[in-house]
Write a protein that holds these residues in place. Sequence first.
Motif, PDB file in Angstrom:
ATOM      1  N   PHE A 660       0.833  -1.204   0.000  1.00 21.04           N
ATOM      2  CA  PHE A 660       0.000   0.000   0.000  1.00 21.04           C
ATOM      3  C   PHE A 660       0.867   1.254   0.000  1.00 21.04           C
ATOM      4  O   PHE A 660       0.621   2.203  -0.760  1.00 21.04           O
ATOM      5  CB  PHE A 660      -0.913  -0.015   1.229  1.00 21.04           C
ATOM      6  N   SER A 661       1.906   1.276   0.815  1.00 16.10           N
ATOM      7  CA  SER A 661       2.753   2.458   0.945  1.00 16.10           C
ATOM      8  C   SER A 661       3.591   2.703  -0.303  1.00 16.10           C
ATOM      9  O   SER A 661       3.959   3.841  -0.593  1.00 16.10           O
ATOM     10  CB  SER A 661       3.664   2.323   2.167  1.00 16.10           C
ATOM     11  N   LEU A 662       3.917   1.646  -1.041  1.00 18.42           N
ATOM     12  CA  LEU A 662       4.685   1.809  -2.273  1.00 18.42           C
ATOM     13  C   LEU A 662       3.879   2.527  -3.353  1.00 18.42           C
ATOM     14  O   LEU A 662       4.427   3.296  -4.144  1.00 18.42           O
ATOM     15  CB  LEU A 662       5.137   0.437  -2.801  1.00 18.42           C
ATOM     16  N   PHE A 663       2.564   2.277  -3.375  1.00 20.28           N
ATOM     17  CA  PHE A 663       1.763   2.742  -4.498  1.00 20.28           C
ATOM     18  C   PHE A 663       0.715   3.790  -4.127  1.00 20.28           C
ATOM     19  O   PHE A 663      -0.011   4.267  -4.995  1.00 20.28           O
ATOM     20  CB  PHE A 663       1.063   1.546  -5.163  1.00 20.28           C
ATOM     21  N   ASP A 664       0.627   4.154  -2.862  1.00 17.32           N
ATOM     22  CA  ASP A 664      -0.379   5.135  -2.451  1.00 17.32           C
ATOM     23  C   ASP A 664       0.033   6.539  -2.896  1.00 17.32           C
ATOM     24  O   ASP A 664       1.220   6.853  -3.025  1.00 17.32           O
ATOM     25  CB  ASP A 664      -0.545   5.106  -0.931  1.00 17.32           C
ATOM     26  N   GLY A 665      -0.953   7.388  -3.117  1.00 13.76           N
ATOM     27  CA  GLY A 665      -0.683   8.753  -3.564  1.00 13.76           C
ATOM     28  C   GLY A 665       0.083   9.584  -2.562  1.00 13.76           C
ATOM     29  O   GLY A 665       0.659  10.622  -2.913  1.00 13.76           O
ATOM     30  N   LYS A 733      -0.725  -8.545  -4.879  1.00 10.83           N
ATOM     31  CA  LYS A 733      -0.197  -8.868  -6.208  1.00 10.83           C
ATOM     32  C   LYS A 733      -0.937  -8.085  -7.298  1.00 10.83           C
ATOM     33  O   LYS A 733      -0.333  -7.642  -8.284  1.00 10.83           O
ATOM     34  CB  LYS A 733      -0.323 -10.360  -6.477  1.00 10.83           C
ATOM     35  N   ALA A 734      -2.239  -7.907  -7.107  1.00  9.21           N
ATOM     36  CA  ALA A 734      -3.023  -7.147  -8.081  1.00  9.21           C
ATOM     37  C   ALA A 734      -2.557  -5.695  -8.143  1.00  9.21           C
ATOM     38  O   ALA A 734      -2.552  -5.075  -9.226  1.00  9.21           O
ATOM     39  CB  ALA A 734      -4.508  -7.217  -7.726  1.00  9.21           C
ATOM     40  N   VAL A 735      -2.159  -5.166  -7.012  1.00  7.93           N
ATOM     41  CA  VAL A 735      -1.621  -3.803  -6.994  1.00  7.93           C
ATOM     42  C   VAL A 735      -0.300  -3.752  -7.745  1.00  7.93           C
ATOM     43  O   VAL A 735      -0.068  -2.847  -8.567  1.00  7.93           O
ATOM     44  CB  VAL A 735      -1.453  -3.296  -5.544  1.00  7.93           C
ATOM     45  N   PHE A 736       0.591  -4.706  -7.488  1.00  5.54           N
ATOM     46  CA  PHE A 736       1.869  -4.759  -8.201  1.00  5.54           C
ATOM     47  C   PHE A 736       1.629  -4.885  -9.707  1.00  5.54           C
ATOM     48  O   PHE A 736       2.313  -4.225 -10.508  1.00  5.54           O
ATOM     49  CB  PHE A 736       2.709  -5.937  -7.694  1.00  5.54           C
ATOM     50  N   ASP A 737       0.687  -5.734 -10.094  1.00  6.05           N
ATOM     51  CA  ASP A 737       0.409  -5.929 -11.523  1.00  6.05           C
ATOM     52  C   ASP A 737      -0.058  -4.629 -12.176  1.00  6.05           C
ATOM     53  O   ASP A 737       0.394  -4.272 -13.279  1.00  6.05           O
ATOM     54  CB  ASP A 737      -0.657  -7.014 -11.713  1.00  6.05           C
ATOM     55  N   ALA A 738      -0.966  -3.910 -11.504  1.00 10.75           N
ATOM     56  CA  ALA A 738      -1.458  -2.643 -12.054  1.00 10.75           C
ATOM     57  C   ALA A 738      -0.342  -1.608 -12.113  1.00 10.75           C
ATOM     58  O   ALA A 738      -0.217  -0.861 -13.095  1.00 10.75           O
ATOM     59  CB  ALA A 738      -2.627  -2.125 -11.214  1.00 10.75           C
ATOM     60  N   ASN A 789      -6.837   1.822 -12.884  1.00 13.84           N
ATOM     61  CA  ASN A 789      -6.705   0.414 -12.481  1.00 13.84           C
ATOM     62  C   ASN A 789      -5.895   0.292 -11.194  1.00 13.84           C
ATOM     63  O   ASN A 789      -6.231  -0.505 -10.300  1.00 13.84           O
ATOM     64  CB  ASN A 789      -6.042  -0.392 -13.597  1.00 13.84           C
ATOM     65  N   LEU A 790      -4.823   1.074 -11.109  1.00 16.48           N
ATOM     66  CA  LEU A 790      -3.987   1.026  -9.905  1.00 16.48           C
ATOM     67  C   LEU A 790      -4.768   1.502  -8.686  1.00 16.48           C
ATOM     68  O   LEU A 790      -4.704   0.867  -7.614  1.00 16.48           O
ATOM     69  CB  LEU A 790      -2.735   1.888 -10.118  1.00 16.48           C
ATOM     70  N   ARG A 791      -5.494   2.566  -8.839  1.00 18.78           N
ATOM     71  CA  ARG A 791      -6.246   3.103  -7.698  1.00 18.78           C
ATOM     72  C   ARG A 791      -7.353   2.142  -7.271  1.00 18.78           C
ATOM     73  O   ARG A 791      -7.616   2.008  -6.066  1.00 18.78           O
ATOM     74  CB  ARG A 791      -6.824   4.467  -8.067  1.00 18.78           C
ATOM     75  N   ASN A 792      -7.990   1.483  -8.212  1.00 15.64           N
ATOM     76  CA  ASN A 792      -9.022   0.507  -7.852  1.00 15.64           C
ATOM     77  C   ASN A 792      -8.419  -0.674  -7.103  1.00 15.64           C
ATOM     78  O   ASN A 792      -9.008  -1.174  -6.133  1.00 15.64           O
ATOM     79  CB  ASN A 792      -9.737   0.015  -9.108  1.00 15.64           C
ATOM     80  N   ALA A 793      -7.252  -1.138  -7.550  1.00 17.87           N
ATOM     81  CA  ALA A 793      -6.584  -2.246  -6.864  1.00 17.87           C
ATOM     82  C   ALA A 793      -6.176  -1.834  -5.452  1.00 17.87           C
ATOM     83  O   ALA A 793      -6.278  -2.626  -4.504  1.00 17.87           O
ATOM     84  CB  ALA A 793      -5.358  -2.687  -7.666  1.00 17.87           C
ATOM     85  N   LEU A 794      -5.748  -0.568  -5.296  1.00  8.02           N
ATOM     86  CA  LEU A 794      -5.383  -0.062  -3.964  1.00  8.02           C
ATOM     87  C   LEU A 794      -6.598   0.004  -3.042  1.00  8.02           C
ATOM     88  O   LEU A 794      -6.491  -0.277  -1.843  1.00  8.02           O
ATOM     89  CB  LEU A 794      -4.756   1.324  -4.087  1.00  8.02           C
ATOM     90  N   LYS A 795      -7.747   0.375  -3.594  1.00  5.20           N
ATOM     91  CA  LYS A 795      -8.965   0.432  -2.773  1.00  5.20           C
ATOM     92  C   LYS A 795      -9.324  -0.952  -2.243  1.00  5.20           C
ATOM     93  O   LYS A 795      -9.737  -1.101  -1.089  1.00  5.20           O
ATOM     94  CB  LYS A 795     -10.121   1.002  -3.595  1.00  5.20           C
ATOM     95  N   ILE A 796      -9.171  -1.968  -3.094  1.00  2.00           N
ATOM     96  CA  ILE A 796      -9.462  -3.341  -2.664  1.00  2.00           C
ATOM     97  C   ILE A 796      -8.493  -3.764  -1.574  1.00  2.00           C
ATOM     98  O   ILE A 796      -8.880  -4.392  -0.570  1.00  2.00           O
ATOM     99  CB  ILE A 796      -9.390  -4.295  -3.873  1.00  2.00           C
ATOM    100  N   LEU A 797      -7.223  -3.416  -1.746  1.00  4.99           N
ATOM    101  CA  LEU A 797      -6.223  -3.748  -0.726  1.00  4.99           C
ATOM    102  C   LEU A 797      -6.522  -3.006   0.577  1.00  4.99           C
ATOM    103  O   LEU A 797      -6.391  -3.579   1.669  1.00  4.99           O
ATOM    104  CB  LEU A 797      -4.825  -3.389  -1.232  1.00  4.99           C
TER     105      LEU A 797
END
Length: 813
Positions: A660-665, A733-738, A789-797
């Motif tokens: 989460f911290s790697l990809f959060d805004g 993994k879905a976040v990494f993929d996005a 796509n990335l933001r949606n995956a982050l919301k799920i996480l």
Amino acid sequence: MAKRKIREGEIINKVANDYFSNFDCTKLLGDVDFCVSPKYGTQTQVFGEESLLWAEAKKGTADYITSIVQLILTIGKARTFDSHLPPAYLGAFDAEKIAFIPYNDIQDVFYENDFNWNVTPSNYETKEFKQLQERVSELIEKQSLIFYYDKDPKDLKSFIKTNFIVGKSSTSKIQIDKNNFIVIYSKWLIAVKPTIAVNWEVAKKGGIIDGDFYLADLLSKENETLKEKLYVLLQKDHYKLDRKLDDMGMFSSKTANFTDKQKAHNQFWNKYERPPKEEYWDYIVERRDLLVPQDIRERKGSFFTPQIWVELSQKYLTDVLGEDWQDEYYIWDCAAGTGNLLAGLTNKYNIFASTLDKQDVDVIHSRINTMNKNSISGHGANLLEDHVFQFDFLNDDFDKLPEPLLKIINDPEKRKKLVVYINPPYAESNGKISNTRSKVQVSNTHSNYSGQLGKASSELFAQFLIRIYNDIPDCIIGQFSKLKLINAGNSKTFRNNFLAKLENLFVVPADTFDNVKGKFPIGFFIWNTNKKEKFESIEVDVFDSNNNFLGTKNFYSYDKDKGRINNWLKIFKNDKEHVGILMADAPDFQNNNYISIQNEKGKRHGIYFSINKDNLKEASIYLAVRQAISTTWLNDRDQFLYPNDKYKTDKEFQNDCLTFSLFDGQNRITSEEGINHWIPFKEQEVNSRGKFESSFMTDFIAGKIKKESDNKQTVMFSDKNKNEPLEFSEEAKAVFDAGRELWKYYHSQPNVNVNASLYDIRAHFQGRNAAGRMNSKSDDKKYMELIGNLRNALKILAKKIEPKVYEYGFLKE
């Protein structure tokens, strides 16, 4: 319309198109520049047609009085009114403004027998022009209606629509009601206030506000204020204020005059119908708080209580004290303002109201007078005049109170039947006494009790409560306020000393109160100070902005908890070389927008935590825990806490937080400020155009970086597992993929920064505005799809992380 010196013909065309497009502006009547008539289709009749306006046009800007004098000379010389029906209005306009004067107000001048009309109207130096100007200037000045194109376009169009009607014999001015009186006040501040002979900065220190002068103007007829109980009265050509009995028993008062012989005042009010309909008077007077300058509002921190919450609070008081509480209890609002909190109470003999400002006392007295005249407006005050008084609750001694109220306070049994019912001011000093925006009066705590407040002494409403608690023991307190005193860490000293039973509490959104913009809860508390107990927790009722019941929520003092989340973070602090800085802040939702990961320390006052290989996961947990759950008005004051130990063995939770911290805004790492150690992919994965300067993050994920620490409390894993590659959940993994697809797309662009961070990639596609802020969107559709796509995956996480936040004690349900 621009004020440049464009030609008169261009100005005429623009005025015709912008404001008179529904009329016929093509008629030429002698030397009159501009004529407005109704549209008659194919009708060609000239004599007998009714005109609505004859006007003089000027290029640039000009004195409208001089222009109208020229127009009068033009009409009088040609005797235009002999061959054409006179218009409803004469007027003059230029590139800045347009002025109207009813023809009936000026027509007498055309029939003067001893005046030589046979002069050149445009020659301002003739004896005749000056003679006519002297004759009509004062009349034009008093009777003209002036509209500026840039400031009054709506008012101008409304005036034309209402008055430019065939056969209409009188001018209809703009009506004032409870919906527009504030807008008109804003215009009054610009047009009239500067012409009143008052030093406003000095007056403000004495409690005099411009809004009282506006009320005197607004509630007047023929320049005489109609409501005697107002603090300021308009009396023809001056204001009277501060009326009181002097030492000789005679009434004395102060006066304020106009600096321009009332010219601007007359011009301004010519456009508006005074007074408004009587049904609006009480509402307008009651809402005097809306006319208080912003800096005074901020210092006092007063919030007008919406009627829906007044009614709800009285229902809750009934639930706690019984159906007959208004007859069995006494009521004192010691921060009454204009008294709206007391609306709906029926037994005026048991009610007292005090306020800091003399003007507010006058307003309440005015509302009492309205009620005594059987007002049907619903905004009178059902109070006794002798029970309403000026009193500085935080600083005055109680011997200044009216005798009936003082007897109640001094009687231990009657005191138990006293309800101090208040919406006290919420101002906060923040310790910045020298700052003009801070509330310099807030520090005036009754010195006897400052030690019982601790850090909460910066809060005005805390000062009210502690004095009530000490000087009116065993009473009931019904109070609107923020929730800081029951759950903020800075209020612990207050809670240790304010021992009372919280009988009931409901919360509503703060922005339902007029002067509040923040998204946080305001509660109505019912305290019984006769029951001594320290607050720990309560289940409260929650209502939305429309008074719909949303359910319940628990609020806690947190005093028995191990501490706040920042105390937990401190355990992992070390001075090793960092790969980034965690910006931490006060441990509640309202400060979550400041939490971020960045390259270096910033200038904001906060906690700057160096991130390295030994505390990367703890820093990631901190950011994820505080960002995974959205901030709402209801959870805004909830506190993030020192967790239990369960999180230490939950590797999946730890790795979810890292992801989460790697990809959060809120990850604001940028390669523009140093080496980017936060690229979560290898070069081959994203088809990088070159080699990355740092492989720290991929090495850490692969287990190639050993965690070294002498502090056993920081060790989250057993020694044998230190170098194992991290395993991620399907959601992670879905976040990494996005994210990988986004990096790939970025590296497919020309001239990219090989070491770009997520923040850099967003800036590349979204760009920045003139102020340097990143835009919220991009014109690149592919990018918008990938970032979406990335933001949606982050919301799920985030949804997966959320229950663990509560389970591990970072938050309480």
